[in-house]
Design a protein around this motif. Structure first.
Motif, mmCIF file in Angstrom:
data_model
loop_
_atom_site.group_PDB
_atom_site.id
_atom_site.type_symbol
_atom_site.label_atom_id
_atom_site.label_comp_id
_atom_site.label_asym_id
_atom_site.label_seq_id
_atom_site.Cartn_x
_atom_site.Cartn_y
_atom_site.Cartn_z
ATOM 1 N N GLY A 169 76.579 -122.750 -26.462
ATOM 2 C CA GLY A 169 75.340 -123.344 -25.979
ATOM 3 C C GLY A 169 75.082 -123.057 -24.517
ATOM 4 N N GLY A 170 76.149 -123.067 -23.713
ATOM 5 C CA GLY A 170 75.983 -122.760 -22.302
ATOM 6 C C GLY A 170 76.007 -123.951 -21.384
ATOM 7 N N HIS A 171 76.374 -125.139 -21.904
ATOM 8 C CA HIS A 171 76.489 -126.307 -21.032
ATOM 9 C C HIS A 171 77.887 -126.439 -20.441
ATOM 10 C CE1 HIS A 171 73.395 -129.607 -20.613
ATOM 11 N NE2 HIS A 171 72.699 -128.588 -21.075
ATOM 12 N N GLY A 172 78.815 -125.607 -20.860
ATOM 13 C CA GLY A 172 80.197 -125.752 -20.432
ATOM 14 C C GLY A 172 80.342 -125.806 -18.922
ATOM 15 N N LEU A 173 80.963 -126.861 -18.438
ATOM 16 C CA LEU A 173 81.034 -127.090 -16.990
ATOM 17 C C LEU A 173 81.976 -126.133 -16.278
ATOM 18 C CD1 LEU A 173 81.025 -130.982 -17.063
ATOM 19 C CD2 LEU A 173 79.151 -129.480 -16.410
ATOM 20 N N SER A 174 82.862 -125.483 -17.014
ATOM 21 C CA SER A 174 83.782 -124.545 -16.366
ATOM 22 C C SER A 174 83.094 -123.234 -16.016
ATOM 23 C CB SER A 174 84.964 -124.246 -17.297
ATOM 24 O OG SER A 174 84.526 -123.477 -18.414
ATOM 25 N N GLY A 175 81.921 -122.980 -16.588
ATOM 26 C CA GLY A 175 81.244 -121.711 -16.359
ATOM 27 C C GLY A 175 81.819 -120.553 -17.132
ATOM 28 N N ARG A 176 82.784 -120.819 -18.043
ATOM 29 C CA ARG A 176 83.434 -119.724 -18.775
ATOM 30 C C ARG A 176 82.525 -119.084 -19.813
ATOM 31 N NH1 ARG A 176 88.381 -123.144 -19.144
ATOM 32 N NH2 ARG A 176 87.762 -123.531 -21.305
ATOM 33 N N GLY A 177 81.291 -119.601 -19.972
ATOM 34 C CA GLY A 177 80.356 -119.003 -20.900
ATOM 35 C C GLY A 177 79.642 -117.789 -20.345
ATOM 36 N N THR A 178 80.015 -117.381 -19.143
ATOM 37 C CA THR A 178 79.499 -116.142 -18.572
ATOM 38 C C THR A 178 80.587 -115.518 -17.724
ATOM 39 O OG1 THR A 178 77.612 -115.114 -17.452
ATOM 40 C CG2 THR A 178 78.484 -117.150 -16.479
#
Length: 434
Positions: free
Chosen positions: A68-77
């Motif tokens: 989804g892209g809400h991940g707070l670690s930023g590991r989705g990019t």
């Protein structure tokens, strides 16, 4: 190293987005982090996910996975690597209504899931925002509006379809690959890419919903009284507290959700909350569960909310813990602080059943800072509260490290998680940094 232009293999034709594509701006980032990946793959099947992994291996590209892209670690990019964006894999299917068994693809958003299940009278506890993706939350934990009634999201996962780092597709359930099922329920990010889940849903259409604002005394007595109420509360009641401080005055804004449509039971559950202190506002109503995670939450993620976040779990709001919380909220560093209730069904699950072992703690406390304040500022403000916490939740940590891993997966749990990550991804293609 500059990997050069990325050529699409046949399986990914039309499914790769590069920086010269007009869509790149809306695919490059997460909610909190602006990324500059060399390419974003947008698969439509498990085979496409496997092809994207093969492409990354062939080109020597680091891999990030985004549901989804809400991940707070930023590991989705990432920067210069390949992002696997699962948004097109978003089907929601009721497999067996009599058993409340539902299949949900990992790229669905929880608003979509709630809307798809509502006509069937079903719901899945799923965090508190409709834009959150299924995959990240359902492999990390899942502390949602129904958590004390439903348990964590991972507690209702009955099977996971996983693409491993070598491209193979595996179904993990109690009879097949039980170790993989165990690790995917709480620590899935380092084992494989979940592409679909089978959940046992909850029979639910409407819920009680109340908002209460109360003045917080400097000693934190109000928080201790809230703890006392929740110890005796029915498991249908789940609360989330957001704090606000203006000078010497600290207020608590309490959202209470009661997982039933029985108005008498809703009133009985909420009434004790009105006695915890100086209540300045209250509102209560019966509402569809879909209103808590509405489609209106769904938005494009372009790094619009840069933040640093950490968290800890409280077993009890002791006088010292209550004071520390109030002092942190009222301190010089501006913070966004929430305290979410646990217990109920969460505590009834065997700590060894999933890779989320924190079953006796009663609250999750999260704290976030926003620019110009950074992670170091956050840690200084958080330190007095941290000493009262026991364990942490992996999905609310923006700076993954060995220390945060040890807090999320303490002792033997961490040893088992690390061993299974090595078994299923021996080259560390998907392994989170720590």
């Amino acid at each position: 190293m500059n990997p050069g232009p990325v050529t699409a293999p046949a399986a990914l034709s039309g499914k790769l987005i590069t920086p010269d594509d007009s869509r790149y701006r809306t695919y490059r980032s997460t909610y909190t982090t602006v990324g500059s990946p060399a390419v974003v793959a947008v698969p439509e099947s498990a085979g496409d996910v496997a092809a994207a992994l093969l492409l990354a291996r062939d080109r020597g590209l680091a891999v990030a996975v985004r549901s989804g892209g809400h991940g707070l670690s930023g590991r989705g990019t990432n920067n210069g690597g390949l992002v696997i964006d699962l948004r097109r894999m978003n089907d929601v299917t009721v497999l067996d209504r009599s058993r409340r068994l539902v299949r949900v693809e990992a790229g669905a958003r929880w608003a979509q899931v709630a809307q798809a299940l509502s006509p069937h009278g079903l719901a899945i506890s799923s965090g508190d925002h409709g834009n959150v993706g299924v995959g990240g939350l359902a492999t990390g934990g899942g502390v949602g509006w129904l958590v004390r009634r439903f348990g964590l999201t991972v507690d209702r996962v009955r099977a996971v379809e996983v693409v491993l780092a070598d491209g193979s597709l595996v179904r993990a359930d109690a009879a097949n690959e039980p170790d993989l099922l165990w690790v995917m329920r709480g620590a899935g990010a380092g084992a494989g890419i979940a592409v679909a889940f089978e959940f046992e849903a909850l029979e639910l259409r409407n819920v009680g919903y109340a908002q209460i604002a109360a003045r917080v005394d400097p000693a934190g007595g109000l928080l201790q009284r809230l703890d006392a109420v929740l110890k005796d509360a029915p498991r249908e009641l789940t609360t989330a507290v957001m704090f606000s401080s203006q000078g010497p005055v600290t207020n608590a804004f309490i959202t209470a959700v009661v997982a039933t449509d029985d108005t008498r039971a809703i009133s009985d559950a909420i009434d004790p909350l009105l006695g915890i202190g100086e209540v300045t506002l209250q509102q209560a109503l019966l509402t569809p569960y879909t209103s808590l995670v509405p489609r209106e939450h769904m938005h494009v993620n372009v790094g619009q909310m840069p933040a640093s976040t950490t968290n800890g779990l409280l077993t009890e709001v002791t006088p010292a813990a209550g004071r520390a919380l109030v002092d942190m909220v009222a301190g010089p560093t501006p913070l966004f602080v929430q305290m979410r209730s646990l217990g109920g069904a969460v505590a009834e699950t065997d700590p060894a059943a999933t890779a989320f072992p924190h079953r006796h703690q009663r609250f999750l406390v999260t704290a976030s800072t926003f620019p110009p304040y950074g992670y170091d500022d956050l840690l200084r403000a958080w330190k007095p509260v941290e000493q009262h916490t026991e364990g942490a939740y992996v999905n609310f940590e923006s700076n993954p490290s060995q220390a945060s891993f040890d807090r999320a997966y303490p002792g033997a749990v961490g040893t088992r998680v690390a061993a299974l990550w090595r078994r299923y991804d021996p080259d560390g293609v998907l392994r989170p940094r720590r």
